[in-house]
Scaffold this motif. Structure first.
Motif, PDB file in Angstrom:
ATOM      1  N   VAL A  52       0.842  -1.197   0.000  1.00  0.00           N
ATOM      2  CA  VAL A  52       0.000   0.000   0.000  1.00  0.00           C
ATOM      3  C   VAL A  52       0.874   1.242   0.000  1.00  0.00           C
ATOM      4  O   VAL A  52       0.611   2.222  -0.695  1.00  0.00           O
ATOM      5  CB  VAL A  52      -0.935  -0.013   1.231  1.00  0.00           C
ATOM      6  N   SER A  53       1.967   1.180   0.792  1.00  0.00           N
ATOM      7  CA  SER A  53       2.842   2.339   0.888  1.00  0.00           C
ATOM      8  C   SER A  53       3.512   2.637  -0.444  1.00  0.00           C
ATOM      9  O   SER A  53       3.775   3.783  -0.779  1.00  0.00           O
ATOM     10  CB  SER A  53       3.904   2.092   1.967  1.00  0.00           C
ATOM     11  N   ILE A  54       3.783   1.567  -1.228  1.00  0.00           N
ATOM     12  CA  ILE A  54       4.386   1.795  -2.542  1.00  0.00           C
ATOM     13  C   ILE A  54       3.334   2.275  -3.537  1.00  0.00           C
ATOM     14  O   ILE A  54       3.602   3.086  -4.405  1.00  0.00           O
ATOM     15  CB  ILE A  54       5.050   0.489  -3.046  1.00  0.00           C
ATOM     16  N   ALA A  55       2.106   1.787  -3.369  1.00  0.00           N
ATOM     17  CA  ALA A  55       1.082   2.049  -4.378  1.00  0.00           C
ATOM     18  C   ALA A  55       0.458   3.438  -4.265  1.00  0.00           C
ATOM     19  O   ALA A  55       0.110   4.046  -5.265  1.00  0.00           O
ATOM     20  CB  ALA A  55      -0.008   0.987  -4.291  1.00  0.00           C
ATOM     21  N   PHE A  56       0.329   3.929  -3.031  1.00  0.00           N
ATOM     22  CA  PHE A  56      -0.445   5.166  -2.883  1.00  0.00           C
ATOM     23  C   PHE A  56       0.436   6.352  -2.506  1.00  0.00           C
ATOM     24  O   PHE A  56       1.450   6.216  -1.818  1.00  0.00           O
ATOM     25  CB  PHE A  56      -1.543   4.993  -1.840  1.00  0.00           C
ATOM     26  N   GLY A  57      -0.009   7.498  -2.945  1.00  0.00           N
ATOM     27  CA  GLY A  57       0.708   8.727  -2.660  1.00  0.00           C
ATOM     28  C   GLY A  57      -0.021   9.840  -3.357  1.00  0.00           C
ATOM     29  O   GLY A  57      -1.248   9.810  -3.436  1.00  0.00           O
ATOM     30  N   ASP A  58       0.711  10.815  -3.891  1.00  0.00           N
ATOM     31  CA  ASP A  58       0.076  11.880  -4.658  1.00  0.00           C
ATOM     32  C   ASP A  58      -0.804  11.299  -5.761  1.00  0.00           C
ATOM     33  O   ASP A  58      -1.880  11.782  -6.035  1.00  0.00           O
ATOM     34  CB  ASP A  58       1.140  12.774  -5.292  1.00  0.00           C
ATOM     35  N   ARG A  59      -0.275  10.248  -6.404  1.00  0.00           N
ATOM     36  CA  ARG A  59      -1.089   9.527  -7.395  1.00  0.00           C
ATOM     37  C   ARG A  59      -0.932   8.042  -7.141  1.00  0.00           C
ATOM     38  O   ARG A  59       0.127   7.583  -6.715  1.00  0.00           O
ATOM     39  CB  ARG A  59      -0.659   9.867  -8.808  1.00  0.00           C
ATOM     40  N   ALA A  60      -2.018   7.318  -7.392  1.00  0.00           N
ATOM     41  CA  ALA A  60      -1.983   5.875  -7.168  1.00  0.00           C
ATOM     42  C   ALA A  60      -1.316   5.185  -8.351  1.00  0.00           C
ATOM     43  O   ALA A  60      -1.470   5.602  -9.492  1.00  0.00           O
ATOM     44  CB  ALA A  60      -3.397   5.347  -6.978  1.00  0.00           C
ATOM     45  N   ILE A  61      -0.544   4.141  -8.071  1.00  0.00           N
ATOM     46  CA  ILE A  61       0.113   3.367  -9.126  1.00  0.00           C
ATOM     47  C   ILE A  61      -0.467   1.961  -9.107  1.00  0.00           C
ATOM     48  O   ILE A  61      -0.494   1.321  -8.055  1.00  0.00           O
ATOM     49  CB  ILE A  61       1.631   3.320  -8.888  1.00  0.00           C
ATOM     50  N   PRO A  62      -0.954   1.473 -10.251  1.00  0.00           N
ATOM     51  CA  PRO A  62      -1.583   0.139 -10.279  1.00  0.00           C
ATOM     52  C   PRO A  62      -0.553  -0.974 -10.066  1.00  0.00           C
ATOM     53  O   PRO A  62       0.645  -0.777 -10.300  1.00  0.00           O
ATOM     54  CB  PRO A  62      -2.197   0.062 -11.680  1.00  0.00           C
ATOM     55  N   LEU A  63      -1.045  -2.127  -9.667  1.00  0.00           N
ATOM     56  CA  LEU A  63      -0.187  -3.263  -9.324  1.00  0.00           C
ATOM     57  C   LEU A  63       0.788  -3.678 -10.432  1.00  0.00           C
ATOM     58  O   LEU A  63       1.975  -3.884 -10.157  1.00  0.00           O
ATOM     59  CB  LEU A  63      -1.050  -4.460  -8.919  1.00  0.00           C
ATOM     60  N   PRO A  64       0.310  -3.815 -11.698  1.00  0.00           N
ATOM     61  CA  PRO A  64       1.247  -4.233 -12.753  1.00  0.00           C
ATOM     62  C   PRO A  64       2.440  -3.281 -12.880  1.00  0.00           C
ATOM     63  O   PRO A  64       3.580  -3.708 -13.075  1.00  0.00           O
ATOM     64  CB  PRO A  64       0.387  -4.191 -14.022  1.00  0.00           C
ATOM     65  N   ALA A  65       2.169  -1.986 -12.725  1.00  0.00           N
ATOM     66  CA  ALA A  65       3.248  -1.007 -12.836  1.00  0.00           C
ATOM     67  C   ALA A  65       4.246  -1.174 -11.695  1.00  0.00           C
ATOM     68  O   ALA A  65       5.459  -1.014 -11.870  1.00  0.00           O
ATOM     69  CB  ALA A  65       2.672   0.406 -12.827  1.00  0.00           C
ATOM     70  N   ILE A  66       3.739  -1.511 -10.492  1.00  0.00           N
ATOM     71  CA  ILE A  66       4.627  -1.759  -9.358  1.00  0.00           C
ATOM     72  C   ILE A  66       5.509  -2.959  -9.649  1.00  0.00           C
ATOM     73  O   ILE A  66       6.723  -2.940  -9.442  1.00  0.00           O
ATOM     74  CB  ILE A  66       3.798  -1.999  -8.074  1.00  0.00           C
ATOM     75  N   TRP A  67       4.871  -4.015 -10.148  1.00  0.00           N
ATOM     76  CA  TRP A  67       5.594  -5.233 -10.515  1.00  0.00           C
ATOM     77  C   TRP A  67       6.715  -4.894 -11.499  1.00  0.00           C
ATOM     78  O   TRP A  67       7.867  -5.298 -11.333  1.00  0.00           O
ATOM     79  CB  TRP A  67       4.593  -6.221 -11.132  1.00  0.00           C
ATOM     80  N   HIS A  68       6.343  -4.105 -12.498  1.00  0.00           N
ATOM     81  CA  HIS A  68       7.277  -3.698 -13.532  1.00  0.00           C
ATOM     82  C   HIS A  68       8.454  -2.932 -12.913  1.00  0.00           C
ATOM     83  O   HIS A  68       9.622  -3.170 -13.228  1.00  0.00           O
ATOM     84  CB  HIS A  68       6.545  -2.838 -14.564  1.00  0.00           C
TER      85      HIS A  68
END
Lengths: 360, 384
Positions: A52-68
């Motif tokens: 969650v800490s990686i995904a959310f912030g000023d803008r949300a980043i979807p899971l595939p992009a995190i994986w990438h």
């Protein structure tokens, strides 16, 4: 150690035999299983909080992009955000949360005082004093310099507290440790306030430093405290069986063959290393180390071998969640320290009121 | 607990022998605490510990000396004789101005505020049985801080806080903040009675919320506003004048005797709730009332001079070690609180360096080494 911590009465063993027949497990084994399951659940919560800490912030980043970003990083925008900002910040939060939770649980055990936060032994005020000193006297203006000064100040202050608290026939006792820590902390706070009031450059940095935050301009300097943090963690875990015995009273502990002074020294050393690393990097986020052990104690009871790991994982979860909420809701206008307490304190008060307290 | 030692409603101070026929019985109570003498007049009775008496007497003398030094010393030096002359109505005009308008009220406010903090600290420490439990840790002074810093930040950079905001707003806001935090502490801790351990944990929560509100408020404003708020937050007597004296004095005159009387059950409470109940103490009512009184004492003191640090923690602990007793002695804590505050303010005023530091900085700088010395010297484990 098991004999000491879990006295088995005749009634207990009778019940255990019938339960063994019913469930194939004794009460001790069932309790251990429950504790292990809890630990696994907490570890899962830490993992979730990390994500969650990686995904959310000023803008949300979807899971595939995190994986990438983690496994096949190229130079997309989300890769850069994650690699340069969120990932280091999250790792920092993990380390600091674990350190403060563990240090708090250990120190409350050694001082037998529910009011002991990890900074009690002069760690926080020692670090604050050193940071302000580095600015006003030595003119240090770069962050890594502040980190080094803060860490040195934390260690020196806690060494002085331990030495003062240990003078006397009995060595360091819970009361002398707590009082020496509080007294030296107040002394350092007075000196820090004096310097800050006399020199506005100190004030400009200090008023932000004292809130505590995971946000940094660069994260590299934070990594320098990592070895100390790891040594502190190992020392803390090794200290827990001894602390269990000490909780029976120093005389009993001595009678059981415990080397009381060594145990105290190791425990206080672990607290100083852990809290010193955390405070040097993030400033004083004291509340977490004060509250988390109480929550953990309500779950595990007074066995420090379980209490300390629980407190560490709980600390990490709480710190990461608070940091994410601070980021998402208000884009860093509320620093994590403030967010943490506004969020945590009412929950804590509710817990204290509604549960049966496990006393120290 | 004999008839003579029962807490009574008659307002004789703990350590002054009542006049009239004294049927004193000397009962040696072991060498450690010195001899104890029981004094009784009719049904009224007090027990006197010689060592505690000596400590209270000596600290009272030091307090008088400290106030005298506070009035006499400074950049404008006034001799003791001239001070006495001014106090009796004579003296030169300039000396009258310095003594009566500036220094005397400041020293008096310092003594009163310090005494209130020392007493409040002794009560909190006794009830929670925790030497770290002071109004700061329990959140009362932080609650006062929220009120005061809000006023300071609202006043902003437009200049000094003046007019109604300065004269009434700041103390009133801090008084209300402190009492609100104290009531929250009391209300949340009360659960079929007041438990010291639970109170301490609730206090942690309240202190954390209030402290972080203050820290946040500090980052909202301009840096000069933050500096002014920081000065208030360390506690300062620089602005104390006659306007503060009556309010603090009246509050203390009402609260302190009530607390001192009520505090007589503290000794019994130390034996544990069941024993205390067996001895006829209404445990929860006594504890609840004492906590409320201590909250009021701390709030009034904070409203008058800001949260002067360390006094509430140190005075009871110093008193306990000087008197050689098991728990914080209330009368000695009260007097020593006054001594510590006046001495710290004296140093704040006359210290060289051009800039006058707030008294709250110096209470810790002066008091911490002394408490450390006592802690190291008394090798036996202290109990609370």
């Amino acid at each position: 150690m098991n004999i000491v911590n879990t006295p088995v009465t005749r009634a207990d063993s009778a019940r255990s035999r019938s339960a063994e027949r019913a469930a194939g497990l004794g009460p001790l084994a069932r309790r251990r299983r429950r504790r292990v399951l809890g630990l696994v659940a907490l570890a899962a919560a830490v993992l979730l909080a990390t994500l969650v800490s990686i995904a959310f912030g000023d803008r949300a980043i979807p899971l595939p992009a995190i994986w990438h970003a983690i496994f096949t990083p190229s130079d997309t925008e989300s890769d850069i955000i994650i690699g340069a900002l969120r990932m280091p910040r999250t790792l920092l939060g993990l380390g600091v949360g674990v350190a403060l939770g563990v240090a708090g649980a250990l120190l409350q055990g050694h001082t037998r005082n529910p009011l002991a936060d990890p900074g009690l032994l002069g760690v926080t005020q020692g670090a604050a004093f050193a940071v302000v000193l580095s600015i006003t006297v030595f003119g240090v203006s770069y962050v890594s310099g502040h980190v080094a000064f803060a860490f040195a100040g934390a260690l020196i202050a806690s060494a002085i507290v331990f030495a003062l608290g240990s003078i006397g026939s009995g060595g360091a006792t819970p009361v002398t440790l707590a009082l020496a820590g509080a007294t030296i902390s107040w002394l350092l706070l007075g000196l820090t306030s004096a310097m800050v009031l006399l020199d506005q450059r100190g004030m400009e940095v200090y008023r932000f430093w004292r809130i505590g935050s995971l946000a940094r301009d660069e994260y590299f300097s934070a990594a320098t405290v990592l070895p100390f943090l790891i040594i502190g963690l190992l020392l803390a875990l090794a200290n827990t069986p001894g602390l269990n015995t000490l909780a029976l009273g120093e005389d009993v502990a001595k009678g059981l063959g415990q080397r009381v002074r060594l145990t105290r020294f190791a425990g206080v050393g672990a607290v100083a290393l852990l809290t010193g690393s955390a405070v040097a990097v993030c400033g004083p986020i004291a509340f977490i180390g004060l509250v988390v052990p109480h929550i953990a104690r309500a779950i595990t009871g007074a066995d420090y071998r379980w209490l300390v790991p629980y407190a560490g994982l709980l600390g990490a979860v709480l710190l990461l969640v608070a940091d994410v909420l601070g980021r998402v809701i208000s884009a860093d206008t509320f620093e994590v320290g403030i967010m943490l307490t506004v969020l945590g304190a009412p929950v804590f008060i509710y817990l204290v009121r509604s549960t049966r307290l496990v006393r120290l | 607990m004999t008839e003579r030692e029962k807490p009574t409603a008659v307002g004789s101070s703990e350590h002054t022998p009542t006049e009239g026929a004294i049927r004193g019985v000397s009962c040696p109570e072991g060498g450690l605490h010195g001899t104890t003498v029981g004094v009784g007049v009719g049904v009224v009775g007090v027990r006197l510990r010689w060592r505690a008496l000596v400590v209270v007497g000596a600290s009272a003398a030091v307090l008088v000396l400290a106030v005298a030094a506070h009035v006499g010393l400074g950049s404008y030096h006034i001799s003791m004789l001239d001070v006495l002359r001014v106090l009796s109505g004579g003296g030169e005009e300039s000396q009258r101005g310095a003594v009566l308008d500036v220094r005397l009220p400041r020293a008096l406010v310092g003594a009163l505020v310090g005494a209130a903090l020392g007493l409040a600290g002794a009560v909190f420490q006794s009830i929670s049985r925790n030497p770290l439990a002071s109004p700061d840790v329990l959140g009362i002074t932080w609650g006062a801080g929220v009120g005061a810093v809000t006023v300071i930040v609202l006043a902003g950079t437009s200049g000094q806080i003046s007019g109604i905001a300065g004269a009434l707003g700041l103390p009133l806001a801090s008084l209300l903040g402190g009492i609100a935090a104290g009531l929250a502490l009391y209300g949340f801790s009360w659960r079929r009675g007041l438990d010291g351990y639970r109170m301490v944990l609730i206090g942690i929560g309240i202190a954390a919320v209030c402290a972080n509100l203050v820290f946040w408020l500090l980052t909202v404003g301009d840096v000069t506003v933050a500096a002014r708020a920081m000065t208030w937050l360390t506690g300062s007597l620089a602005a104390a004048g006659w306007s503060e004296v009556p309010a603090v004095a009246i509050a203390l005159l009402v609260l302190a005797p009530a607390t001192l009387l009520g505090a007589r059950v503290l000794g019994v409470l130390r034996f544990g709730d069941d024993t205390a109940r067996g001895l006829g103490v209404r445990v929860d009512r006594a504890r609840g009332l004492l906590v409320l009184l201590a909250v009021l004492l701390a709030s009034v003191a904070t409203a008058a001079a800001g949260p002067i640090a360390f006094v509430a923690l140190a005075a009871p602990q110093i008193a306990l070690r000087l008197c050689g007793v098991a728990g914080p002695p209330v009368v000695a804590s009260t007097v020593l609180g006054g001594v510590l505050t006046v001495l710290a303010d004296l140093v704040a005023r006359i210290a060289p360096g051009g800039v006058e530091l707030p008294v709250g900085v110096l209470t810790a700088v002066l008091g911490a080494p002394y408490l450390m010395y006592l802690l190291v010297r008394s090798r036996r484990e202290a109990r609370v």
